[in-house]
Scaffold this motif. Structure first.
Motif, PDB file in Angstrom:
ATOM      1  N   SER A 123       0.643   5.450   0.309  1.00  0.00           N
ATOM      2  CA  SER A 123      -0.273   6.559   0.586  1.00  0.00           C
ATOM      3  C   SER A 123       0.443   7.892   0.408  1.00  0.00           C
ATOM      4  O   SER A 123       1.662   7.967   0.514  1.00  0.00           O
ATOM      5  CB  SER A 123      -0.836   6.439   2.003  1.00  0.00           C
TER       6      SER A 123
ATOM      7  N   THR B 167       0.863  -1.184   0.000  1.00  0.00           N
ATOM      8  CA  THR B 167       0.000   0.000   0.000  1.00  0.00           C
ATOM      9  C   THR B 167       0.894   1.227   0.000  1.00  0.00           C
ATOM     10  O   THR B 167       1.919   1.272   0.676  1.00  0.00           O
ATOM     11  CB  THR B 167      -0.919   0.087   1.229  1.00  0.00           C
TER      12      THR B 167
ATOM     13  N   SER C  49      -3.442   0.448  -3.256  1.00  0.00           N
ATOM     14  CA  SER C  49      -3.236  -0.871  -2.696  1.00  0.00           C
ATOM     15  C   SER C  49      -3.133  -1.851  -3.848  1.00  0.00           C
ATOM     16  O   SER C  49      -3.976  -1.863  -4.735  1.00  0.00           O
ATOM     17  CB  SER C  49      -4.428  -1.182  -1.787  1.00  0.00           C
TER      18      SER C  49
ATOM     19  N   ARG D  70     -10.469   0.771  -3.264  1.00  0.00           N
ATOM     20  CA  ARG D  70      -9.692   1.281  -2.142  1.00  0.00           C
ATOM     21  C   ARG D  70      -9.292   2.730  -2.403  1.00  0.00           C
ATOM     22  O   ARG D  70      -9.330   3.584  -1.520  1.00  0.00           O
ATOM     23  CB  ARG D  70      -8.461   0.382  -1.997  1.00  0.00           C
ATOM     24  N   TRP D  71      -8.922   3.000  -3.637  1.00  0.00           N
ATOM     25  CA  TRP D  71      -8.548   4.366  -4.004  1.00  0.00           C
ATOM     26  C   TRP D  71      -9.764   5.288  -3.881  1.00  0.00           C
ATOM     27  O   TRP D  71      -9.681   6.372  -3.325  1.00  0.00           O
ATOM     28  CB  TRP D  71      -7.990   4.386  -5.425  1.00  0.00           C
ATOM     29  N   GLU D  72     -10.894   4.833  -4.376  1.00  0.00           N
ATOM     30  CA  GLU D  72     -12.110   5.626  -4.322  1.00  0.00           C
ATOM     31  C   GLU D  72     -12.443   6.019  -2.897  1.00  0.00           C
ATOM     32  O   GLU D  72     -12.781   7.159  -2.616  1.00  0.00           O
ATOM     33  CB  GLU D  72     -13.285   4.825  -4.895  1.00  0.00           C
ATOM     34  N   SER D  73     -12.334   5.043  -1.994  1.00  0.00           N
ATOM     35  CA  SER D  73     -12.812   5.323  -0.643  1.00  0.00           C
ATOM     36  C   SER D  73     -11.738   5.954   0.243  1.00  0.00           C
ATOM     37  O   SER D  73     -12.027   6.855   1.010  1.00  0.00           O
ATOM     38  CB  SER D  73     -13.335   4.035  -0.004  1.00  0.00           C
ATOM     39  N   GLU D  74     -10.482   5.487   0.119  1.00  0.00           N
ATOM     40  CA  GLU D  74      -9.482   5.968   1.069  1.00  0.00           C
ATOM     41  C   GLU D  74      -8.354   6.772   0.435  1.00  0.00           C
ATOM     42  O   GLU D  74      -7.472   7.257   1.136  1.00  0.00           O
ATOM     43  CB  GLU D  74      -8.858   4.771   1.807  1.00  0.00           C
ATOM     44  N   ARG D  75      -8.323   6.843  -0.872  1.00  0.00           N
ATOM     45  CA  ARG D  75      -7.224   7.516  -1.570  1.00  0.00           C
ATOM     46  C   ARG D  75      -5.886   6.859  -1.225  1.00  0.00           C
ATOM     47  O   ARG D  75      -4.899   7.539  -0.949  1.00  0.00           O
ATOM     48  CB  ARG D  75      -7.184   8.999  -1.220  1.00  0.00           C
ATOM     49  N   ILE D  76      -5.894   5.545  -1.184  1.00  0.00           N
ATOM     50  CA  ILE D  76      -4.664   4.799  -0.936  1.00  0.00           C
ATOM     51  C   ILE D  76      -4.460   3.840  -2.093  1.00  0.00           C
ATOM     52  O   ILE D  76      -5.419   3.230  -2.578  1.00  0.00           O
ATOM     53  CB  ILE D  76      -4.785   4.016   0.400  1.00  0.00           C
TER      54      ILE D  76
END
Lengths: 968, 418
Positions: B221, B219, B249, B241-247
């Motif tokens: 960030s 991951t 993965s 994961r990008w959509e929700s946390e901007r990370i």
């Protein structure tokens, strides 16, 4: 030659021919050069043949490499075919691969010899390793030899139900190859496609849709049941498959959903064609209450993340999908991604810009925020520059025109004169479209008239001419200025334009016009044809308005024209003379000469060259070329009323076509639960990842529906756990509610089975074990308090012709555990019992399965027309019918369908009449059609008609269906 | 879909052909040569050329035309993107993609092409899978192969093709586990005569070189993910994961790959790190013109600007140029009229300049536009947008990898109008 030397030294047996060859080499220098070249060529191939026949792999490999080199250069290596084909069974992988390469290239030319290799592939098709099976199928299907069509067909059929998704993917590819080799096979191939479309593997999806598009794009009905699955799988399919699927779904959606676009827009376009007032009103009503079909929404929602793909083709595919399917307010999201693609290579830019150009004509707003991304750089190739210019012009409006014009000024000065000329055109278009700046533009263009470059001046003249035509009232000065230019300018189009202008507005420049005519009359003979025509025109117009001054001049010009070399000009001269010079013969027409020549002419419309491209689907080759390419599939208009959306409803059981006993059952229920708990579109990805992390066996594909034997131990351990078991039963209940009969039959009662109980039901899944097998799900439960080991089948006592595919033995069943396994039985279309023994480690129990006649059928989809045609052929002896009473609550269409489909495995045929319901099926073993018609009559009766060749089945089925509708 | 592929060099020779369906005669390329003749320069050859029975789609890279022959409707980008993927694969295999290299490795090329397409439809395009099927030639391996007679074709089967992570080959092992990430940003800009910015935007990429054992799950960030306006991912990145946390993965492919490319939102003002002072003038009467350029640093956040190269396409009328640079070397090609000045590093104390005169064709009139100046430069250890990686974590494996992040800013299409 080192390889050659090696083989030479090690192989005494071959020394003699090589020696002979050596001798040949020494003689070559003495013969003429051309012949020597030819000779050495032959010799080289000889020596390759020798190498191929050697027993050393290294020599063979060397030879093959050189041959492939020849093939790559396009040299003819076909005469080596016999020598090469012998090596098809080589153990060395690289030699084998190179032989394959060679074979695919030359098999078509050497059909007879190619047949020698077939048996090798046929053997490899049975290999336990999936990758070898796949590659054998790949090569076999690539050999374009018509004689082996039946072998290919068989191989494809077999591979399409292979356990490995990779082999099935290759089967999908092979479908297209076979189709192009022999289009006669279409019907059979469609069956395979239908089967593969049901596949849940992401590996297969792209390839089979490709095959669908190539073989039977018109069979949109095959998609219905798979639509939702394809939408959901899309994110996980490989990128090339995504493109194909998205394009196909775009076409599909345009036939199945109603337009999401605003009423007003639709309306204004449509009402031209629609004369029927009522229809319009109805239309309006439908659209006022528009809500998007959830399936339509699903497609838009699942394609959106793909805008983030690194593959330009995928981004373009999603963009065109949004353009053609999304509500206009939502289509805007694609512009950002399209603009991103402009950073890519020149070729990608070219295609993307073309599509943006078409889009920007219809919906300016989409790309307005990105105006500056289309600014031209001096390093862009000309074709990119012109496209960018086109888009900038489309985007011009009152707000941004001043910045744009400033930008255009730099372009006009560009060293690339072709581009500068295009810019002038663009300025002209802006000037006509935006009236506020017409004068500014005109002044700017007039300034350009003093430019040193002739192309620029000429282009300006042409554009100015068009602009003046739109508002000629107060531009006498410009016309005068242009008249002066005539002395210097040489470009024919520009000269012609100026002359036309002066002629058209000669009354505004009464002093200059005759002088211009005088000058041009002098140079008439040296002018271009285009200019000559305009001189004649000018003369004619002046003759009519100012004949005093110009009568003689005009006649002089007309005389020159009369003897011109070009027949066009002679023709025009004759025409004009008759029209304007009055004589006895000319009669009535010359009276109107003035009206004819000086009529008010409509101003030309400056339009984008991309205006007419929008009737092609965006992102297609046809759109790029602006002509219909071969194989282009028209995007249909939205339907007025959406077709029945329920066709896309899927029974959960069918959505997992390759179920293998408990494991799949478990897995599907696993998905089910996940989809309940987390409402994400990527759920499958998440799950499959979880699976792999917990268990690193990588042969399991995303939906891991294969390799039952490998995963069996795993499935056992899972089914032992309590929650797993309960899920399994709930899920099978869900499935039964939809279409699979609820009825489970008892195979073995626990009392008589010493604690081992077994039930079975018919899962109605076609073709798991082969085409002619009916699949039966057997649930075995252990009700004892000790383990039962090695449950298996023994002593099958089957009537002749009947076959049975048993399940692989269950090694161990824990107390209170249960396992569901599948068996396939070929009942030979009879209702006879299949008896066998269900054995454990210690005991054997005699059991039997008797099929209801409804389960011996497979549903068939056909159109009403086909149904009637088939029915017409199955009359007389083949028809049985009876009148039956119908309970009042059973008289609606939905209930009738539900009841009948539950009772027998029938496919629903769309019906035009409300009171007649038709169903079609074929028998599993022989594939004979069974057609069922229910005609509801008044006073709660109905006529039940069954047409089939299999009269026994027909009458039994009639008997079984009779009570179905009469019971409440 | 794709029927055949022809590779054509600058001289117009077809030096490789490959057919996936029935053989298409190479005479079909005549239509291409015709179009090539019509276009003045190689890059003006239209990428799509219709012929009576086929369509030719081509890309031009490394002075080679890759011409695909197709027979029926297909999204043109599909073919073009695929051809670019072919070029990328060759580059990946042989280091450079040139005619000589392709001719030398014609067997490997043929084997690779065979795996990439089946019946004209892409089959394996991930370089990780291809390399498992056909090993790229290295000097060592060539030597070993000639001695032992072993082959380039992998003897194990490409299991990766069947896995859930098709981009990663299986059984990866390293003694040193390392993961390097390069954040590279490019500035595209057009600067007008007076030095004010007409348009400027930042495009960035994160290129990774990951050499990690097993199946690592990474991951990544950012400190300021909001900067990223528009992104496109390698297929390995989990979009949700990008959509929700901007990370970010992902399970990375093995080796080099492009993880992410992004566009920095237009709202942020773009810092322009260099400026160009110019004085280029042609006089109407005399056949001499004046030429003077000075390059200087602007907003560089204290970093040095290096690798500066100034190029300019002079007007046709310019015969020759007599120039003296204060540093670096310059070349003027009197045939193509291309001036190129390799400046090197910019020293803020002593700004580099190039001065001198141009001799113009006698009698020709003054060109109406001054040449545009194209600039290339590099700034190490700086991402001009201010993007910063926060942390990189690894899950799924036990060992501790070595991690490295590098930032760089480059000029993309950076033009100064004069």
């Amino acid at each position: 030659m080192s390889g050659n030397g090696l083989s030479y030294s090690e192989q005494g047996g071959e020394a003699a021919p090589e020696l002979g060859q050596e001798a040949a080499t020494t003689t070559t220098p003495s013969i003429p050069a051309a012949f020597g070249l030819f000779c050495s060529d032959i010799k080289k191939n000889e020596d390759l043949k020798q190498m191929l026949e050697s027993s050393k792999d290294s020599a063979k490999l060397d030879a093959m490499k050189r041959i492939v080199g020849m093939v790559a250069k396009g040299k003819n290596a076909s005469e080596l075919f016999p020598a090469v084909v012998k090596n098809v069974a080589s153990k060395n992988i690289e030699i084998k691969k190179l032989v394959y390469v060679y074979l695919m290239r030359y098999a078509e030319e050497q059909q007879d010899l190619a047949l020698l290799s077939i048996s090798t592939f046929q053997r490899a098709l049975k290999d336990p390793n999936q990758l070898i099976r796949a590659s054998a199928l790949r090569v076999l299907s690539s050999i374009r030899v018509p004689i082996i069509v039946p072998i290919m067909m068989l191989a494809i059929k077999e591979a399409s139900s292979d356990l490995s998704p990779y082999v099935r993917k290759n089967a999908a590819h092979a479908i297209q190859k076979l189709y192009s080799l022999d289009p006669e096979q279409k019907e059979m191939l469609i069956e395979v496609i239908e089967k593969l479309l049901k596949d849940r593997s992401t590996l297969v999806a792209g390839s089979v849709v490709m095959a669908f598009e190539e073989v039977c794009p018109e069979r949109i009905d095959l998609i219905h049941k798979n639509y939702r699955k394809l939408c959901n799988l899309l994110v996980d399919v490989e990128e090339w498959g995504q493109v194909v699927i998205i394009h196909m779904l775009t076409r599909y959606a345009r036939t199945q959903f109603v337009s999401p676009w605003k009423v007003v827009e639709e309306y204004s376009e449509k009402n031209f064609y629609e004369s029927d007032e009522e229809q319009k009103e109805k239309d309006q009503k439908v659209k006022d209450t528009y809500t998007m079909d959830p399936d339509h929404r699903l497609l838009l929602q699942n394609t959106k993340p793909l805008l983030q793909s690194r593959n330009a083709a995928v981004v373009m595919a999603v963009s065109q999908l949004y353009w053609h399917l999304a509500p206009k307010s939502e289509a805007g999201i694609v512009s950002k991604s399209l603009v991103r693609l402009l950073r890519s290579n020149r070729e990608v830019q070219y295609i993307v810009l073309q599509n943006i150009a078409t889009m920007s004509i219809q919906r300016k707003g989409m790309f307005e925020p990105y105006l500056k991304s289309f600014y031209v750089r001096s390093t862009d190739p000309t074709m990119i520059k012109t496209l960018k210019l086109e888009i900038l012009t489309n985007l011009a409006n009152e707000a941004n025109i001043s910045t744009l014009l400033r930008e255009f000024q730099t372009y006009v000065k560009s060293q690339d004169k072709q581009f500068a000329a295009a810019t002038i055109q663009a300025i002209g278009r802006c000037a006509t479209n935006i009236t506020e700046v017409t004068d500014t533009c005109l002044n700017g263009l007039v300034c350009l008239l003093s430019n040193k470059d002739e192309i620029v001046v000429a282009e300006s003249v042409v554009v100015i001419k068009k602009l003046l035509q739109t508002q000629p009232a107060h531009h006498g000065e410009i016309i005068k200025h242009m008249a002066k230019l005539l002395d210097n300018i040489t470009v024919p189009v520009a000269r012609a334009s100026i002359l036309w202008l002066i002629g058209e507005y000669c009354e505004r420049v009464p002093k200059i016009a005759p002088d211009v005519l005088r000058k041009t009359a002098k140079s008439f003979t040296n002018e271009d044809d285009l200019v000559k025509l305009q001189i004649l025109n000018l003369g004619a117009k002046l003759y009519l308005t100012n004949s005093k001054q110009t009568k003689l001049l005009t006649q002089y010009v007309l005389n020159l024209g009369k003897y011109d070399q070009s027949y066009d000009i002679r023709d025009r001269t004759r025409f004009i003379r008759q029209l304007i010079v009055p004589n006895e013969k000319s009669g009535a027409l010359s009276k109107y000469a003035k009206k004819i020549f000086l009529a008010q002419k409509p101003a030309p419309l400056l339009e984008s060259p991309f205006k007419d491209r929008d009737h092609f689907q965006l992102g297609t080759l046809s759109h790029t070329l602006n002509t219909q390419a071969t194989g282009y599939l028209e995007l249909s208009d939205w339907p007025e009323v959406a077709p029945d959306p329920s066709v896309r409803n899927v029974e959960i059981a069918e959505s997992v076509p390759d179920s293998f006993g408990g494991f799949t059952c478990l897995l599907s229920s696993f998905f089910l639960i996940c989809s309940d708990s987390e409402d994400t579109e990527k759920k499958k990805k998440g799950i499959s990842k979880k699976i792999t992390t917990s268990n690193s066996s990588d042969t399991e594909s995303a939906s891991s529906e294969e390799s039952s034997s490998d995963s069996k131990s795993e499935s056992d351990s899972k089914s032992d756990s309590e929650p797993g078991k309960s899920r399994c039963t709930t899920s099978s209940k869900v499935t039964t509610q939809v279409s699979v009969p609820t009825k489970t039959h008892e195979l073995l009662h626990r009392m008589s089975g010493k604690g081992l109980a077994a039930h079975y039901h018919f899962s109605r899944q076609p073709g798991i074990f082969g085409d002619r097998m009916v699949s039966v799900q057997v649930t075995v439960t252990n009700t004892t308090d000790h383990k039962i080991e090695n449950i298996h089948i023994e002593e099958k006592k089957l009537p002749s012709g009947m076959r049975m595919h048993e399940f692989s033995p269950i090694e161990c069943l824990e107390p209170a555990g249960s396992v569901t396994v599948s068996v396939g039985i070929d009942f030979c279309d009879s209702t006879q019992m299949a008896s066998f023994q269900l054995c454990t480690k210690d005991d054997c129990f005699n059991v039997s399965i008797q099929p209801p006649v409804g389960e011996l059928l497979l549903p068939v989809t056909m159109s009403e027309k086909d149904f009637k045609k088939e029915q017409g052929m199955l009359t007389g002896m083949n028809e049985t019918s009876t009148a039956i009473p119908v309970a009042p609550q059973n008289s609606t269409r939905l209930v009738v369908i539900e009841k009948l489909v539950k009772a027998a495995n029938l496919g629903v045929v769309p019906s035009g009449q409300d009171n007649i319901h038709r169903f079609a099926a074929k028998t599993v073993h022989s594939g004979s059609l069974v057609l069922v018609t229910v005609e509801l009559k008044e006073s709660s009766t109905a006529q039940l008609v069954i047409n089939t060749e299999k009269t026994v089945i027909g009458s039994v089925l009639l008997r079984e269906l009779k009570p179905v509708l009469s019971q409440g | 879909m794709i029927h055949s592929l022809f590779l054509i060099n600058a001289a117009g020779d077809i030096f490789l052909e490959k057919h996936w369906k029935s053989v298409v005669s190479r005479s079909v390329c005549d239509y291409f040569f015709e179009a090539q003749e019509r276009a003045s320069e190689a890059e003006n050859v239209p990428p799509v050329i219709p012929t009576p029975h086929h369509y030719l789609l081509s890309v031009y890279r490394h002075k080679i035309f890759f011409v695909a022959v197709i027979q029926s409707e297909v999204p043109p980008l599909f073919v073009i993107e695929f051809l670019h993927r072919v070029v990328d694969t060759f580059q990946d295999y042989f280091g450079v993609c040139s005619e000589v290299m392709i001719k030398d490795n014609v067997v490997v090329v043929y084997e690779v092409l065979e795996e990439m397409l089946d019946n004209g439809f892409p089959l394996a395009t991930e370089s990780n899978i291809l390399k498992e099927l056909i090993k790229p030639p290295t000097i060592l391996r060539t030597v070993v192969n000639t001695i032992t007679g072993s082959t380039n074709v992998g003897d194990q089967l490409p299991t990766g093709q069947l896995s859930v992570v098709p981009w990663r080959r299986t059984g990866v092992k390293y003694t040193n586990n390392e993961a390097y990430f390069d954040v590279i940003e490019e500035i595209d800009a057009i600067i007008d005569k007076s030095g004010s910015t007409i348009t400027a935007e930042i495009q960035g990429v994160i290129d990774a070189c990951v050499k990690l054992t097993g199946m690592p799950d990474l991951t990544l960030s950012f400190m300021n993910p909001r900067l990223l306006d528009d992104v496109s991912f390698h297929p390995c990145v989990r979009f949700k994961r990008w959509e929700s946390e901007r990370i970010l993965s992902f399970i990375p492919p093995d080796g080099n790959f492009r993880l992410l490319s992004y566009h920095v939102s237009a709202q942020n003002l773009v810092a322009i790190p260099v400026y160009v002072k110019h004085n280029i003038s042609f006089r109407d009467s005399s056949s001499l013109g004046r030429f003077e350029i000075t390059v200087g640093p602007k907003q560089t956040m204290g970093k040095t600007v290096e690798g500066v190269i100034v190029t300019s396409q002079m007007p046709k009328g310019v015969l020759n140029m007599t120039l003296t640079p204060s540093q670096g070397t310059h070349v003027f090609d009197p045939v193509t009229k291309l001036l190129s000045w390799d400046v090197g590093k910019i020293n803020p104390q002593k700004l580099p300049s190039l001065k001198g005169s141009m001799s113009l064709q006698a009698g020709s009139s003054k060109p109406d536009e001054n040449p545009t100046i194209n600039l290339q430069f590099k700034i190490q250890q700086l991402a001009i947008s201010g993007l910063k990686v926060n942390r990189l974590d690894m899950y799924g494996e036990k060992y501790k990898p070595f991690k490295g992040i590098k930032y760089m800013t480059k000029a993309g299409k950076f033009q100064v109008r004069t």
